[in-house]
Design an enzyme around this catalytic site. Structure first.
Site, mmCIF file in Angstrom:
data_model
loop_
_atom_site.group_PDB
_atom_site.id
_atom_site.type_symbol
_atom_site.label_atom_id
_atom_site.label_comp_id
_atom_site.label_asym_id
_atom_site.label_seq_id
_atom_site.Cartn_x
_atom_site.Cartn_y
_atom_site.Cartn_z
ATOM 1 N N CYS A 77 0.844 -1.195 0.000
ATOM 2 C CA CYS A 77 0.000 0.000 0.000
ATOM 3 C C CYS A 77 0.878 1.242 0.000
ATOM 4 C CB CYS A 77 -0.980 -0.021 1.175
ATOM 5 S SG CYS A 77 -0.510 0.985 2.571
ATOM 6 N N GLU A 78 0.505 2.200 -0.817
ATOM 7 C CA GLU A 78 1.362 3.371 -0.965
ATOM 8 C C GLU A 78 1.222 4.346 0.196
ATOM 9 O OE1 GLU A 78 0.252 4.879 -4.762
ATOM 10 O OE2 GLU A 78 -1.302 6.197 -3.964
ATOM 11 N N HIS A 79 0.252 4.126 1.065
ATOM 12 C CA HIS A 79 0.093 5.030 2.207
ATOM 13 C C HIS A 79 0.993 4.654 3.375
ATOM 14 C CE1 HIS A 79 -4.067 5.376 0.259
ATOM 15 N NE2 HIS A 79 -3.331 6.395 -0.120
ATOM 16 N N HIS A 80 1.275 3.356 3.516
ATOM 17 C CA HIS A 80 2.074 2.902 4.660
ATOM 18 C C HIS A 80 3.276 2.054 4.243
ATOM 19 C CE1 HIS A 80 -2.094 3.531 6.177
ATOM 20 N NE2 HIS A 80 -1.440 4.142 7.136
ATOM 21 N N GLN A 118 -5.366 -0.635 -3.874
ATOM 22 C CA GLN A 118 -5.976 -1.813 -4.494
ATOM 23 C C GLN A 118 -6.933 -1.442 -5.623
ATOM 24 O OE1 GLN A 118 -7.518 -4.662 -1.648
ATOM 25 N NE2 GLN A 118 -8.819 -5.597 -3.194
ATOM 26 N N HIS A 146 -4.963 -6.324 4.039
ATOM 27 C CA HIS A 146 -3.985 -5.235 4.114
ATOM 28 C C HIS A 146 -3.326 -5.236 5.495
ATOM 29 C CE1 HIS A 146 -5.368 -2.744 0.508
ATOM 30 N NE2 HIS A 146 -6.166 -3.803 0.524
ATOM 31 N N CYS A 148 -1.667 -2.962 6.795
ATOM 32 C CA CYS A 148 -1.835 -1.673 7.496
ATOM 33 C C CYS A 148 -3.173 -1.617 8.234
ATOM 34 C CB CYS A 148 -1.665 -0.488 6.538
ATOM 35 S SG CYS A 148 -2.867 -0.410 5.217
HETATM 36 ZN ZN ZN Z 1 -2.122 1.362 4.057
#
Ligand code: ZN
Length: 189
Positions: A77-80, A118, A146, A148
């Site tokens: 995931c590109e956020h975490h 995703q 996920h 995260c």
């Molecule tokens: Zn994430």
């Protein structure tokens, strides 16, 4: 652009210091290098061209739905920058051109191996197949867990996210959509 492993190594060393670790202790000495090499593998998808992979086609008069089911994939995931992973199902309705199943799996892999969300991953796979094969339609369903969501934040391990992207007859034709769904469910675990 290829992965700049020197830069990743430096960043990982900084990260270790930032979280209060000593990057010179024995267990961590080679960690920056190992992580940099790992990123070449898990984030190297940007350097590969999925359309080109999918262009190895053969002409075939088959005009019925083709489905590839339960293909495992791993992304991040590109956020975490934590993994999300699960299975992908890809269906398409050929119009004179078909592609080897292994190429479909590889296309999923190419888009998965980069920082992602995703929803976008699902759409990119569908769009690449539309562009490369020009079928009557495509459907992609991805189901993933996920980390995260499991390790941090709401801490709900075992929760899966399902995304879908439909194009052409899979979007417009109810019968096609239903056929796809029932073929996905048949004998599924
Ligand atoms: Zn994430």
């Amino acid at each position: 652009m290829a992965i700049d492993t020197d830069r990743v190594e430096r960043a990982v060393r900084e990260l270790l210091i930032g979280i209060g670790e000593d990057p010179t202790r024995e267990g961590l000495l080679d960690t920056p290098k190992r992580v940099a090499q790992m990123y070449e593998e898990i984030a190297g998808g940007k350097d590969e061209d999925a359309i080109r992979v999918l262009s190895t086609q053969f002409a075939e008069d088959h005009q019925e739905m083709v489905i590839m089911r339960d293909v495992p994939f791993y992304s991040m995931c590109e956020h975490h920058l934590l993994p999300f992973f699960g299975t992908a199902h890809v269906g398409y309705m050929p119009r004179g051109k078909v592609v080897g199943i292994s190429k479909l799996a590889r296309a999923v892999d190419i888009f998965a191996r980069r920082p992602q969300v995703q929803e976008r991953l699902t759409s990119q796979v569908a769009d690449a197949i539309m562009e490369a094969l020009e079928p009557d339609g495509v459907a992609v369903v991805m189901k993933a867990e996920h980390l995260c969501m499991a390790m941090r934040g709401i801490r709900k391990p075992g929760t899966s996210i399902v995304t879908s992207a439909t194009r052409g007859v899979f979007r417009e034709g109810l019968a096609t959509r239903n056929e796809f769904i029932s073929l996905l469910q048949q004998g599924s675990r």
